[in-house]
Design a protein around this motif. Structure first.
Motif, PDB file in Angstrom:
ATOM      1  N   MET A 271      51.936  45.121  43.615  1.00 16.92           N
ATOM      2  CA  MET A 271      51.862  43.866  44.353  1.00 16.92           C
ATOM      3  C   MET A 271      50.988  42.882  43.602  1.00 16.92           C
ATOM      4  SD  MET A 271      52.309  44.723  48.199  1.00 16.92           S
ATOM      5  CE  MET A 271      53.648  43.739  48.333  1.00 16.92           C
ATOM      6  N   GLY A 272      51.289  41.597  43.719  1.00 16.25           N
ATOM      7  CA  GLY A 272      50.530  40.557  43.020  1.00 16.25           C
ATOM      8  C   GLY A 272      49.259  40.207  43.753  1.00 16.25           C
ATOM      9  N   LYS A 273      48.493  39.356  43.159  1.00 18.33           N
ATOM     10  CA  LYS A 273      47.251  38.894  43.762  1.00 18.33           C
ATOM     11  C   LYS A 273      47.561  38.019  44.966  1.00 18.33           C
ATOM     12  CE  LYS A 273      45.130  37.873  39.409  1.00 18.33           C
ATOM     13  NZ  LYS A 273      44.420  36.857  38.691  1.00 18.33           N
ATOM     14  N   GLN A 274      46.678  38.027  45.919  1.00 17.96           N
ATOM     15  CA  GLN A 274      46.746  37.093  47.031  1.00 17.96           C
ATOM     16  C   GLN A 274      45.933  35.874  46.636  1.00 17.96           C
ATOM     17  OE1 GLN A 274      48.318  37.238  50.191  1.00 17.96           O
ATOM     18  NE2 GLN A 274      49.421  38.834  49.118  1.00 17.96           N
ATOM     19  N   LEU A 275      46.472  34.688  46.842  1.00 20.85           N
ATOM     20  CA  LEU A 275      45.720  33.484  46.537  1.00 20.85           C
ATOM     21  C   LEU A 275      44.482  33.441  47.406  1.00 20.85           C
ATOM     22  CD1 LEU A 275      48.573  30.912  46.131  1.00 20.85           C
ATOM     23  CD2 LEU A 275      47.069  31.798  44.370  1.00 20.85           C
ATOM     24  N   GLY A 276      43.392  32.961  46.812  1.00 20.36           N
ATOM     25  CA  GLY A 276      42.145  32.854  47.547  1.00 20.36           C
ATOM     26  C   GLY A 276      41.306  34.108  47.479  1.00 20.36           C
ATOM     27  N   LYS A 277      41.845  35.190  46.939  1.00 21.16           N
ATOM     28  CA  LYS A 277      41.101  36.438  46.790  1.00 21.16           C
ATOM     29  C   LYS A 277      41.242  36.868  45.350  1.00 21.16           C
ATOM     30  CE  LYS A 277      42.076  37.871  51.483  1.00 21.16           C
ATOM     31  NZ  LYS A 277      42.691  38.883  52.324  1.00 21.16           N
TER      32      LYS A 277
ATOM     33  N   ASN B  14      51.591  32.711  42.585  1.00 21.55           N
ATOM     34  CA  ASN B  14      52.709  32.449  43.497  1.00 21.55           C
ATOM     35  C   ASN B  14      53.754  31.516  42.886  1.00 21.55           C
ATOM     36  OD1 ASN B  14      51.453  29.952  43.594  1.00 21.55           O
ATOM     37  ND2 ASN B  14      51.594  29.768  45.821  1.00 21.55           N
ATOM     38  N   GLY B  15      53.559  31.101  41.614  1.00 19.99           N
ATOM     39  CA  GLY B  15      54.520  30.239  40.949  1.00 19.99           C
ATOM     40  C   GLY B  15      54.129  28.770  40.900  1.00 19.99           C
ATOM     41  N   PHE B  16      53.122  28.354  41.655  1.00 16.97           N
ATOM     42  CA  PHE B  16      52.680  26.961  41.671  1.00 16.97           C
ATOM     43  C   PHE B  16      52.239  26.548  40.270  1.00 16.97           C
ATOM     44  CE2 PHE B  16      49.265  23.799  42.074  1.00 16.97           C
ATOM     45  CZ  PHE B  16      49.881  22.836  42.849  1.00 16.97           C
ATOM     46  N   LEU B  17      52.740  25.401  39.796  1.00 18.93           N
ATOM     47  CA  LEU B  17      52.366  24.891  38.475  1.00 18.93           C
ATOM     48  C   LEU B  17      51.166  23.963  38.633  1.00 18.93           C
ATOM     49  CD1 LEU B  17      52.954  24.768  35.443  1.00 18.93           C
ATOM     50  CD2 LEU B  17      54.420  22.788  35.916  1.00 18.93           C
ATOM     51  N   CYS B  18      50.027  24.388  38.075  1.00 16.04           N
ATOM     52  CA  CYS B  18      48.798  23.610  38.148  1.00 16.04           C
ATOM     53  C   CYS B  18      48.658  22.819  36.854  1.00 16.04           C
ATOM     54  CB  CYS B  18      47.600  24.527  38.358  1.00 16.04           C
ATOM     55  SG  CYS B  18      46.063  23.641  38.678  1.00 16.04           S
ATOM     56  N   SER B  19      48.966  21.539  36.927  1.00 14.43           N
ATOM     57  CA  SER B  19      49.000  20.649  35.776  1.00 14.43           C
ATOM     58  C   SER B  19      47.687  19.877  35.649  1.00 14.43           C
ATOM     59  CB  SER B  19      50.163  19.673  35.963  1.00 14.43           C
ATOM     60  OG  SER B  19      49.961  18.485  35.276  1.00 14.43           O
ATOM     61  N   TYR B  20      47.104  19.904  34.451  1.00 15.47           N
ATOM     62  CA  TYR B  20      45.871  19.154  34.226  1.00 15.47           C
ATOM     63  C   TYR B  20      46.105  17.647  34.352  1.00 15.47           C
ATOM     64  CZ  TYR B  20      41.656  17.293  32.104  1.00 15.47           C
ATOM     65  OH  TYR B  20      40.499  16.592  31.869  1.00 15.47           O
ATOM     66  N   SER B  21      47.283  17.172  33.987  1.00 15.48           N
ATOM     67  CA  SER B  21      47.591  15.741  34.121  1.00 15.48           C
ATOM     68  C   SER B  21      47.459  15.298  35.581  1.00 15.48           C
ATOM     69  CB  SER B  21      49.003  15.436  33.618  1.00 15.48           C
ATOM     70  OG  SER B  21      49.086  15.677  32.244  1.00 15.48           O
ATOM     71  N   LYS B  22      47.917  16.128  36.503  1.00 13.03           N
ATOM     72  CA  LYS B  22      47.795  15.828  37.934  1.00 13.03           C
ATOM     73  C   LYS B  22      46.313  15.870  38.341  1.00 13.03           C
ATOM     74  CE  LYS B  22      50.225  15.490  41.880  1.00 13.03           C
ATOM     75  NZ  LYS B  22      51.260  14.512  42.146  1.00 13.03           N
ATOM     76  N   TRP B  23      45.592  16.866  37.841  1.00  9.13           N
ATOM     77  CA  TRP B  23      44.165  17.014  38.115  1.00  9.13           C
ATOM     78  C   TRP B  23      43.401  15.764  37.652  1.00  9.13           C
ATOM     79  CZ3 TRP B  23      41.432  21.158  40.310  1.00  9.13           C
ATOM     80  CH2 TRP B  23      40.033  21.100  40.175  1.00  9.13           C
TER      81      TRP B  23
ATOM     82  N   LEU C 282      39.689  24.390  34.925  1.00  6.80           N
ATOM     83  CA  LEU C 282      39.847  25.750  34.403  1.00  6.80           C
ATOM     84  C   LEU C 282      39.346  26.793  35.396  1.00  6.80           C
ATOM     85  CD1 LEU C 282      38.928  25.374  30.621  1.00  6.80           C
ATOM     86  CD2 LEU C 282      41.195  25.701  31.639  1.00  6.80           C
ATOM     87  N   ASP C 283      38.231  26.544  36.061  1.00  8.38           N
ATOM     88  CA  ASP C 283      37.748  27.491  37.079  1.00  8.38           C
ATOM     89  C   ASP C 283      38.795  27.691  38.174  1.00  8.38           C
ATOM     90  OD1 ASP C 283      35.346  28.120  35.884  1.00  8.38           O
ATOM     91  OD2 ASP C 283      34.116  26.869  37.225  1.00  8.38           O
ATOM     92  N   THR C 284      39.448  26.604  38.568  1.00  8.41           N
ATOM     93  CA  THR C 284      40.504  26.706  39.586  1.00  8.41           C
ATOM     94  C   THR C 284      41.663  27.529  39.062  1.00  8.41           C
ATOM     95  OG1 THR C 284      39.874  24.567  40.536  1.00  8.41           O
ATOM     96  CG2 THR C 284      42.095  25.370  41.030  1.00  8.41           C
ATOM     97  N   VAL C 285      42.072  27.265  37.835  1.00 10.41           N
ATOM     98  CA  VAL C 285      43.166  28.036  37.229  1.00 10.41           C
ATOM     99  C   VAL C 285      42.805  29.523  37.165  1.00 10.41           C
ATOM    100  CG1 VAL C 285      44.428  28.450  35.060  1.00 10.41           C
ATOM    101  CG2 VAL C 285      44.161  26.118  35.923  1.00 10.41           C
ATOM    102  N   PHE C 286      41.598  29.831  36.698  1.00 16.30           N
ATOM    103  CA  PHE C 286      41.191  31.226  36.554  1.00 16.30           C
ATOM    104  C   PHE C 286      41.117  31.945  37.908  1.00 16.30           C
ATOM    105  CE2 PHE C 286      38.660  29.840  32.566  1.00 16.30           C
ATOM    106  CZ  PHE C 286      39.830  29.796  31.833  1.00 16.30           C
ATOM    107  N   ALA C 287      40.853  31.216  38.962  1.00 10.79           N
ATOM    108  CA  ALA C 287      40.782  31.820  40.288  1.00 10.79           C
ATOM    109  C   ALA C 287      42.151  32.217  40.825  1.00 10.79           C
ATOM    110  CB  ALA C 287      40.102  30.857  41.272  1.00 10.79           C
ATOM    111  N   TYR C 288      43.209  31.490  40.418  1.00  4.82           N
ATOM    112  CA  TYR C 288      44.518  31.707  41.021  1.00  4.82           C
ATOM    113  C   TYR C 288      45.653  32.073  40.062  1.00  4.82           C
ATOM    114  CZ  TYR C 288      42.183  29.471  44.944  1.00  4.82           C
ATOM    115  OH  TYR C 288      41.306  29.169  45.941  1.00  4.82           O
ATOM    116  N   ALA C 289      45.416  31.999  38.767  1.00  9.78           N
ATOM    117  CA  ALA C 289      46.503  32.282  37.810  1.00  9.78           C
ATOM    118  C   ALA C 289      46.547  33.761  37.449  1.00  9.78           C
ATOM    119  CB  ALA C 289      46.320  31.459  36.542  1.00  9.78           C
TER     120      ALA C 289
END
Length: 191
Positions: free
Chosen positions: A1-7, A143-152, A184-191
């Protein structure tokens, strides 16, 4: 099973290891006498240097690629001084210290987020940030969400609820290094 977001559920992080240098040295020792090995190693490793390109010379008969791009960025990424220990995210010395030839001088978050693969992700992101290719800095969450730095950069931040992720406008436009580190901290928490 994959990671749960937020954990995150992660073990203690560590700096990136340079295993390739050990392999190069090991291969250079094959079918040589001890005297030849010492001579080969002495001519290949310049312990006082602070980048891969300068510290680890190619074996006799080989040359290093002169191509620019990410490879050059990695070859010129700063190394800690010879003999530096691998540290965990909290500054403690990692238990095993015998299997590395060098340690990158890489910033680690004070949170337990950056693992081995995250260190490579950081290097790619830093390369694109330093070459101002911001649109290429993007990573998928589990979960597949694309976290783009341009949006950030535009001031949007990630909002996570269970396994649902969305962008929410929460900040002003910001292309600073400090904002990039938070991304990057956000990415590392959820990627």
């Amino acid at each position: 099973m994959g990671k749960q977001l937020g954990k995150t559920g992660r073990k203690a992080g560590s700096a990136v290891l340079l295993a390739f240098a050990a392999v190069v040295l090991m291969l250079s020792r094959m079918e040589t006498s001890l005297a030849e090995t010492e001579e080969t190693e002495a001519s290949m490793v310049y312990r006082e240097e602070n980048t891969i390109r300068l510290r680890f010379r190619p074996p006799k008969g080989f040359s290093r690629s002169q191509e620019e791009g990410f490879g050059q960025f990695v070859r010129d990424y700063p190394l800690l001084p010879e003999g530096s220990p691998i540290l965990l995210y909290n500054g403690q010395v990692r238990g095993q210290q015998e299997n590395h030839a060098a340690v990158f001088d890489m910033k680690l978050s004070d949170r337990d987020l950056q693992q081995c693969a995250d260190s490579i992700m950081r290097m790619y992101a830093e390369y694109y940030w330093k070459t101002e290719q911001y649109d290429k800095i993007q990573f998928h969450f589990v979960n597949g969400f694309l976290c783009s730095y341009s949006k950030w950069q535009q001031g949007y931040r990630v909002s996570v609820s269970e396994n649902q992720v969305q962008w929410v406008k929460r900040a002003a436009t910001d292309s600073s290094w400090e904002s990039f580190e938070k991304y990057l901290d956000t990415v590392f928490a959820y990627a």
